[in-house]
Design an enzyme around this catalytic site. Sequence first.
Site, PDB file in Angstrom:
ATOM      1  N   HIS A 131       3.001  23.115   4.981  1.00 51.13           N
ATOM      2  CA  HIS A 131       2.975  21.695   5.361  1.00 51.13           C
ATOM      3  C   HIS A 131       4.081  21.406   6.387  1.00 51.13           C
ATOM      4  CE1 HIS A 131       1.370  20.944   1.034  1.00 51.13           C
ATOM      5  NE2 HIS A 131       0.357  20.688   1.841  1.00 51.13           N
ATOM      6  N   LYS A 166      -6.461  14.534  -8.835  1.00 51.44           N
ATOM      7  CA  LYS A 166      -5.796  15.615  -9.561  1.00 51.44           C
ATOM      8  C   LYS A 166      -4.557  15.112 -10.287  1.00 51.44           C
ATOM      9  CE  LYS A 166      -5.651  18.455  -5.889  1.00 51.44           C
ATOM     10  NZ  LYS A 166      -5.309  19.558  -5.017  1.00 51.44           N
ATOM     11  N   ARG A 212      -6.392  26.076   6.966  1.00 51.61           N
ATOM     12  CA  ARG A 212      -5.987  27.429   6.616  1.00 51.61           C
ATOM     13  C   ARG A 212      -7.180  28.356   6.783  1.00 51.61           C
ATOM     14  NH1 ARG A 212      -3.543  25.144   1.172  1.00 51.61           N
ATOM     15  NH2 ARG A 212      -5.323  23.833   1.650  1.00 51.61           N
ATOM     16  N   SER A 261       0.015  24.211  -2.496  1.00 53.46           N
ATOM     17  CA  SER A 261       0.857  23.652  -3.563  1.00 53.46           C
ATOM     18  C   SER A 261       0.409  24.217  -4.909  1.00 53.46           C
ATOM     19  CB  SER A 261       0.757  22.129  -3.582  1.00 53.46           C
ATOM     20  OG  SER A 261       1.130  21.603  -2.334  1.00 53.46           O
TER      21      SER A 261
HETATM   22  P1  ADP Z   1      -4.906  17.756  -0.319  1.00 55.00           P
HETATM   23  O1  ADP Z   1      -4.491  17.872  -1.750  1.00 55.00           O
HETATM   24  O2  ADP Z   1      -5.403  16.433   0.134  1.00 55.00           O
HETATM   25  O3  ADP Z   1      -5.703  18.953   0.203  1.00 55.00           O
HETATM   26  P2  ADP Z   1      -2.458  18.898   0.466  1.00 55.00           P
HETATM   27  O4  ADP Z   1      -1.176  18.245   0.179  1.00 55.00           O
HETATM   28  O5  ADP Z   1      -2.781  20.146  -0.279  1.00 55.00           O
HETATM   29  O6  ADP Z   1      -3.565  17.811   0.436  1.00 55.00           O
HETATM   30  O7  ADP Z   1      -2.505  19.258   1.988  1.00 55.00           O
HETATM   31  C1  ADP Z   1      -2.397  18.276   2.978  1.00 55.00           C
HETATM   32  C2  ADP Z   1      -2.824  18.872   4.291  1.00 55.00           C
HETATM   33  O8  ADP Z   1      -2.029  20.008   4.565  1.00 55.00           O
HETATM   34  C3  ADP Z   1      -4.261  19.365   4.318  1.00 55.00           C
HETATM   35  O9  ADP Z   1      -4.761  19.134   5.613  1.00 55.00           O
HETATM   36  C4  ADP Z   1      -4.139  20.821   4.058  1.00 55.00           C
HETATM   37  O10 ADP Z   1      -5.229  21.552   4.629  1.00 55.00           O
HETATM   38  C5  ADP Z   1      -2.849  21.121   4.794  1.00 55.00           C
HETATM   39  N1  ADP Z   1      -2.180  22.308   4.282  1.00 55.00           N
HETATM   40  C6  ADP Z   1      -1.967  22.659   3.007  1.00 55.00           C
HETATM   41  N2  ADP Z   1      -1.327  23.840   2.918  1.00 55.00           N
HETATM   42  C7  ADP Z   1      -1.135  24.252   4.197  1.00 55.00           C
HETATM   43  C8  ADP Z   1      -0.557  25.417   4.788  1.00 55.00           C
HETATM   44  N3  ADP Z   1      -0.079  26.406   4.036  1.00 55.00           N
HETATM   45  N4  ADP Z   1      -0.534  25.498   6.126  1.00 55.00           N
HETATM   46  C9  ADP Z   1      -1.065  24.507   6.874  1.00 55.00           C
HETATM   47  N5  ADP Z   1      -1.642  23.404   6.388  1.00 55.00           N
HETATM   48  C10 ADP Z   1      -1.684  23.267   5.073  1.00 55.00           C
END
Ligand code: ADP
Length: 159
Positions: free
Chosen positions: A16, A40, A89, A127
């Site tokens: 992120h 979630k 990803r 996450s």
């Molecule tokens: P959600 O739970 O809505 O998927 P996340 O907090 O997991 O949201 O992720 C928010 C954004 O960050 C999403 O666009 C997700 O694809 C992106 N994201 C999550 N992990 C990574 C990563 N390792 N590298 C790049 N982008 C990521």
Amino acid sequence: MKIIYPGSFDPITLGHLDIVERISKKFDEVYIAILSNYKKQSLFTVDERIKIIEEACKDFNNVKVVAFSGLLVDFAKSIDCKLIARGLREVSDYEKEVQMALMNRALDNDMETLFLVSNAKYSFVSSSIIKEVISFGGDVESFVPEAAYKMLKIKYLNK
Ligand code: ADP
């Protein structure tokens, strides 16, 4: 120009943070927007997530951390922003992300989604996998910012 980077960030990872760093260089203002009505069950409260992200982003002076509930397009309108950033990803992200981008544009014709391909170093980091690994005693220090690691240790390792 403003851009919103929405997500659950439970907790924020280096994947992120890589996206935040890249958009903060290209846009005047970045809003990291934590969705607080997420389906979630979350590990961290919204306030904890805000604190962690603020600490992790303290060197970026054009990044704000906010929480919102309800529709993203409504929140975006309220801060006069027409652009959403999302990270991609693996191919498995694609389907869900395109569906969301199309729905957001159906709800607000002016709303665009900008996809950034994740840093290859972090393309397997999420996450949820971080939480799973640390819950079984695995080392996640190299995948999350220090502030998140500190909080994860408190939650899982009582340290
Ligand atoms: P959600 O739970 O809505 O998927 P996340 O907090 O997991 O949201 O992720 C928010 C954004 O960050 C999403 O666009 C997700 O694809 C992106 N994201 C999550 N992990 C990574 C990563 N390792 N590298 C790049 N982008 C990521």
